[in-house]
Write a protein that holds these residues in place. Structure first.
Motif, PDB file in Angstrom:
ATOM      1  N   ASN A   1       0.861  -1.185   0.000  1.00  0.00           N
ATOM      2  CA  ASN A   1       0.000   0.000   0.000  1.00  0.00           C
ATOM      3  C   ASN A   1       0.897   1.235   0.000  1.00  0.00           C
ATOM      4  O   ASN A   1       1.499   1.562   1.022  1.00  0.00           O
ATOM      5  N   TRP A   2       0.995   1.868  -1.157  1.00  0.00           N
ATOM      6  CA  TRP A   2       1.914   3.018  -1.270  1.00  0.00           C
ATOM      7  C   TRP A   2       1.316   4.284  -0.662  1.00  0.00           C
ATOM      8  O   TRP A   2       1.983   5.308  -0.571  1.00  0.00           O
ATOM      9  N   LYS A   3       0.057   4.248  -0.321  1.00  0.00           N
ATOM     10  CA  LYS A   3      -0.643   5.415   0.253  1.00  0.00           C
ATOM     11  C   LYS A   3      -0.439   6.648  -0.640  1.00  0.00           C
ATOM     12  O   LYS A   3      -0.330   6.508  -1.855  1.00  0.00           O
ATOM     13  N   MET A   4      -0.341   7.845  -0.052  1.00  0.00           N
ATOM     14  CA  MET A   4      -0.185   9.056  -0.872  1.00  0.00           C
ATOM     15  C   MET A   4       1.303   9.416  -0.937  1.00  0.00           C
ATOM     16  O   MET A   4       1.733  10.457  -0.442  1.00  0.00           O
ATOM     17  N   ASN A   5       2.073   8.499  -1.526  1.00  0.00           N
ATOM     18  CA  ASN A   5       3.521   8.679  -1.626  1.00  0.00           C
ATOM     19  C   ASN A   5       3.963   8.459  -3.070  1.00  0.00           C
ATOM     20  O   ASN A   5       3.259   7.825  -3.842  1.00  0.00           O
ATOM     21  N   LEU A   6       5.113   8.982  -3.377  1.00  0.00           N
ATOM     22  CA  LEU A   6       5.781   8.848  -4.680  1.00  0.00           C
ATOM     23  C   LEU A   6       5.119   9.724  -5.755  1.00  0.00           C
ATOM     24  O   LEU A   6       3.953  10.107  -5.622  1.00  0.00           O
ATOM     25  N   LEU A   7       5.911  10.015  -6.794  1.00  0.00           N
ATOM     26  CA  LEU A   7       5.371  10.706  -7.967  1.00  0.00           C
ATOM     27  C   LEU A   7       5.441   9.715  -9.129  1.00  0.00           C
ATOM     28  O   LEU A   7       5.799   8.553  -8.930  1.00  0.00           O
ATOM     29  N   CYS A   8       5.128  10.185 -10.321  1.00  0.00           N
ATOM     30  CA  CYS A   8       5.025   9.250 -11.445  1.00  0.00           C
ATOM     31  C   CYS A   8       6.332   8.486 -11.679  1.00  0.00           C
ATOM     32  O   CYS A   8       6.353   7.254 -11.755  1.00  0.00           O
TER      33      CYS A   8
ATOM     34  N   ALA B   1       0.826  -7.877  -5.034  1.00  0.00           N
ATOM     35  CA  ALA B   1       0.109  -6.762  -5.668  1.00  0.00           C
ATOM     36  C   ALA B   1       0.702  -5.437  -5.197  1.00  0.00           C
ATOM     37  O   ALA B   1       1.135  -5.315  -4.047  1.00  0.00           O
ATOM     38  N   LEU B   2       0.717  -4.470  -6.097  1.00  0.00           N
ATOM     39  CA  LEU B   2       1.159  -3.109  -5.764  1.00  0.00           C
ATOM     40  C   LEU B   2      -0.041  -2.183  -5.870  1.00  0.00           C
ATOM     41  O   LEU B   2      -0.779  -2.229  -6.864  1.00  0.00           O
ATOM     42  N   CYS B   3      -0.214  -1.344  -4.863  1.00  0.00           N
ATOM     43  CA  CYS B   3      -1.368  -0.426  -4.837  1.00  0.00           C
ATOM     44  C   CYS B   3      -0.864   1.011  -4.807  1.00  0.00           C
ATOM     45  O   CYS B   3      -0.699   1.615  -3.739  1.00  0.00           O
ATOM     46  N   PRO B   4      -0.600   1.569  -5.981  1.00  0.00           N
ATOM     47  CA  PRO B   4      -0.107   2.953  -6.045  1.00  0.00           C
ATOM     48  C   PRO B   4      -1.270   3.946  -5.918  1.00  0.00           C
ATOM     49  O   PRO B   4      -2.434   3.547  -5.957  1.00  0.00           O
TER      50      PRO B   4
ATOM     51  N   GLU C   1       0.556  -8.099  -9.585  1.00  0.00           N
ATOM     52  CA  GLU C   1      -0.762  -7.556  -9.901  1.00  0.00           C
ATOM     53  C   GLU C   1      -0.885  -6.097  -9.462  1.00  0.00           C
ATOM     54  O   GLU C   1      -0.118  -5.623  -8.617  1.00  0.00           O
ATOM     55  N   LEU C   2      -1.869  -5.445 -10.042  1.00  0.00           N
ATOM     56  CA  LEU C   2      -2.126  -4.043  -9.732  1.00  0.00           C
ATOM     57  C   LEU C   2      -3.334  -3.952  -8.797  1.00  0.00           C
ATOM     58  O   LEU C   2      -4.316  -4.674  -8.974  1.00  0.00           O
ATOM     59  N   GLY C   3      -3.247  -3.059  -7.815  1.00  0.00           N
ATOM     60  CA  GLY C   3      -4.382  -2.864  -6.908  1.00  0.00           C
ATOM     61  C   GLY C   3      -4.595  -1.387  -6.647  1.00  0.00           C
ATOM     62  O   GLY C   3      -3.709  -0.557  -6.877  1.00  0.00           O
ATOM     63  N   ALA C   4      -5.792  -1.065  -6.165  1.00  0.00           N
ATOM     64  CA  ALA C   4      -6.107   0.319  -5.825  1.00  0.00           C
ATOM     65  C   ALA C   4      -6.269   0.434  -4.314  1.00  0.00           C
ATOM     66  O   ALA C   4      -6.379  -0.566  -3.610  1.00  0.00           O
ATOM     67  N   GLN C   5      -6.297   1.664  -3.835  1.00  0.00           N
ATOM     68  CA  GLN C   5      -6.344   1.901  -2.377  1.00  0.00           C
ATOM     69  C   GLN C   5      -7.758   2.191  -1.868  1.00  0.00           C
ATOM     70  O   GLN C   5      -7.984   2.280  -0.668  1.00  0.00           O
ATOM     71  N   ASN C   6      -8.684   2.363  -2.804  1.00  0.00           N
ATOM     72  CA  ASN C   6     -10.057   2.725  -2.419  1.00  0.00           C
ATOM     73  C   ASN C   6     -10.897   2.700  -3.686  1.00  0.00           C
ATOM     74  O   ASN C   6     -10.344   2.711  -4.798  1.00  0.00           O
ATOM     75  N   MET C   7     -12.197   2.654  -3.565  1.00  0.00           N
ATOM     76  CA  MET C   7     -13.066   2.836  -4.728  1.00  0.00           C
ATOM     77  C   MET C   7     -14.448   3.287  -4.264  1.00  0.00           C
ATOM     78  O   MET C   7     -14.813   3.124  -3.096  1.00  0.00           O
TER      79      MET C   7
ATOM     80  N   CYS D   1      -6.688  -3.228 -12.699  1.00  0.00           N
ATOM     81  CA  CYS D   1      -6.584  -3.653 -11.294  1.00  0.00           C
ATOM     82  C   CYS D   1      -7.147  -5.055 -11.091  1.00  0.00           C
ATOM     83  O   CYS D   1      -8.162  -5.426 -11.697  1.00  0.00           O
ATOM     84  N   HIS D   2      -6.501  -5.786 -10.186  1.00  0.00           N
ATOM     85  CA  HIS D   2      -7.028  -7.084  -9.742  1.00  0.00           C
ATOM     86  C   HIS D   2      -7.711  -6.956  -8.385  1.00  0.00           C
ATOM     87  O   HIS D   2      -8.610  -7.702  -8.059  1.00  0.00           O
ATOM     88  N   CYS D   3      -7.179  -6.054  -7.566  1.00  0.00           N
ATOM     89  CA  CYS D   3      -7.684  -5.977  -6.190  1.00  0.00           C
ATOM     90  C   CYS D   3      -7.832  -4.517  -5.768  1.00  0.00           C
ATOM     91  O   CYS D   3      -7.335  -3.603  -6.436  1.00  0.00           O
ATOM     92  N   VAL D   4      -8.530  -4.331  -4.659  1.00  0.00           N
ATOM     93  CA  VAL D   4      -8.701  -2.983  -4.117  1.00  0.00           C
ATOM     94  C   VAL D   4      -8.747  -3.072  -2.592  1.00  0.00           C
ATOM     95  O   VAL D   4      -9.441  -3.927  -2.038  1.00  0.00           O
ATOM     96  N   ILE D   5      -7.976  -2.204  -1.951  1.00  0.00           N
ATOM     97  CA  ILE D   5      -7.977  -2.139  -0.484  1.00  0.00           C
ATOM     98  C   ILE D   5      -9.238  -1.375  -0.070  1.00  0.00           C
ATOM     99  O   ILE D   5      -9.510  -0.295  -0.595  1.00  0.00           O
ATOM    100  N   LEU D   6      -9.991  -1.935   0.861  1.00  0.00           N
ATOM    101  CA  LEU D   6     -11.227  -1.267   1.311  1.00  0.00           C
ATOM    102  C   LEU D   6     -11.247  -1.151   2.828  1.00  0.00           C
ATOM    103  O   LEU D   6     -10.866  -2.089   3.535  1.00  0.00           O
ATOM    104  N   GLY D   7     -11.683  -0.007   3.319  1.00  0.00           N
ATOM    105  CA  GLY D   7     -11.836   0.181   4.755  1.00  0.00           C
ATOM    106  C   GLY D   7     -10.524   0.238   5.509  1.00  0.00           C
ATOM    107  O   GLY D   7     -10.468  -0.096   6.703  1.00  0.00           O
TER     108      GLY D   7
END
Ligand code: PEP
Length: 251
Positions: free
Chosen positions: A9-16, A39-42, A60-66, A88-94
């Motif tokens: 979970n990269w949270k709100m870090n890094l730039l492109c 999985a990486l969640c940028p 795999e690619l993941g998201a941090q919210n949806m 994306c394959h996965c998404v972090i929720l809650g």
């Protein structure tokens, strides 16, 4: 036998540029290893670039919210179909930061979980107690309510597709890790509850990640516990070497 699953979970870090660089380094460090799901969640804004960097690799690619909504007038939100569209394959929720700072509740996590499943995304449903709750001896009660609330109304078939992340809030980003025994106690409780809700075989198939200051030097012992099936990693996911070492510890 549950396949270990490590998500960063990269949270709100890094730039492109640094996001793409980290993803590329990991594709070479982890090449050819299919024994662990990774999985990486940028940040959402870089999902497309990271997807391109991961092409041809098993990461795999993941998201941090949806959003739980399908589409429409929801300014600033990102839908499940958009996440699917970008690969994306996965998404972090809650995640606890979403619960703490953005007002997410078990009910909103539940709606998002159902929406994610409807798009074929794997929800990583986060639960975890605050320090005051652990100190007051209410951890088991808090976790029970979060799991029941977040998974309310799921069919056993859908429940079999989710991943749970147990993340004690007092261990996130603090350098304090739950001891393997403390973590295992809660993981075993969650597994028992999942059996009650969805049946023993579904419960046995669900991966339960641990999250909270997982580092290369504590990862093996945590994941050596019978009910810990991987990790959701924050800070240590921002450096290729430390994240790759955590994946190695899961093998
Ligand atoms: C997280 O945010 O999910 C997390 C576990 O963070 P950290 O590893 O930095 O504690």
């Amino acid at each position: 036998m549950r396949k270990p699953f490590i998500a960063g979970n990269w949270k709100m870090n890094l730039l492109c540029e640094s996001s793409v660089d980290l993803a590329q380094r990991l594709t070479s460090l982890l090449a050819g290893d299919s024994s662990v799901q990774v999985a990486l969640c940028p940040p959402a804004v870089y999902l497309q670039q990271v997807a391109t960097a991961l092409q041809g690799s098993s990461i795999e690619l993941g998201a941090q919210n949806m959003s739980p909504e399908k589409e429409g007038a929801f300014t600033g939100e990102v839908s499940g179909s958009m996440l699917k569209d970008v690969g994306c394959h996965c998404v972090i929720l809650g995640h606890s930061e979403r619960r703490q700072f953005f007002g997410e509740t078990d009910a909103s996590v539940n709606a998002k979980t159902k929406a994610a499943l409807s798009y074929g995304l794997t929800p990583i449903v986060c639960v975890g107690e605050m320090l005051e709750q652990r100190e007051a001896g209410t951890t088991a009660k808090v976790i029970d309510a979060q799991v029941r609330g977040s998974l309310n109304g799921l069919t056993p078939e859908h429940a079999g597709q989710i991943v749970i992340a147990y993340e004690p809030v007092w261990a996130i980003g603090t350098g304090k890790t739950a001891s393997p025994a403390q973590a295992e106690e809660v993981h075993a409780q969650i597994r028992k509850l999942l059996a009650e809700l969805f049946g023993a075989s579904v419960s046995e198939s669900i991966r339960i990640q641990y999250g909270g200051s997982v580092k290369p030097d504590n990862a093996a012992e945590l994941m050596g516990q019978p009910n810990i099936d991987g990790a959701l990693v924050g800070g240590a996911a921002l450096k290729a070497d430390s994240f790759a070492a955590i994946v190695a510890a899961a093998r």
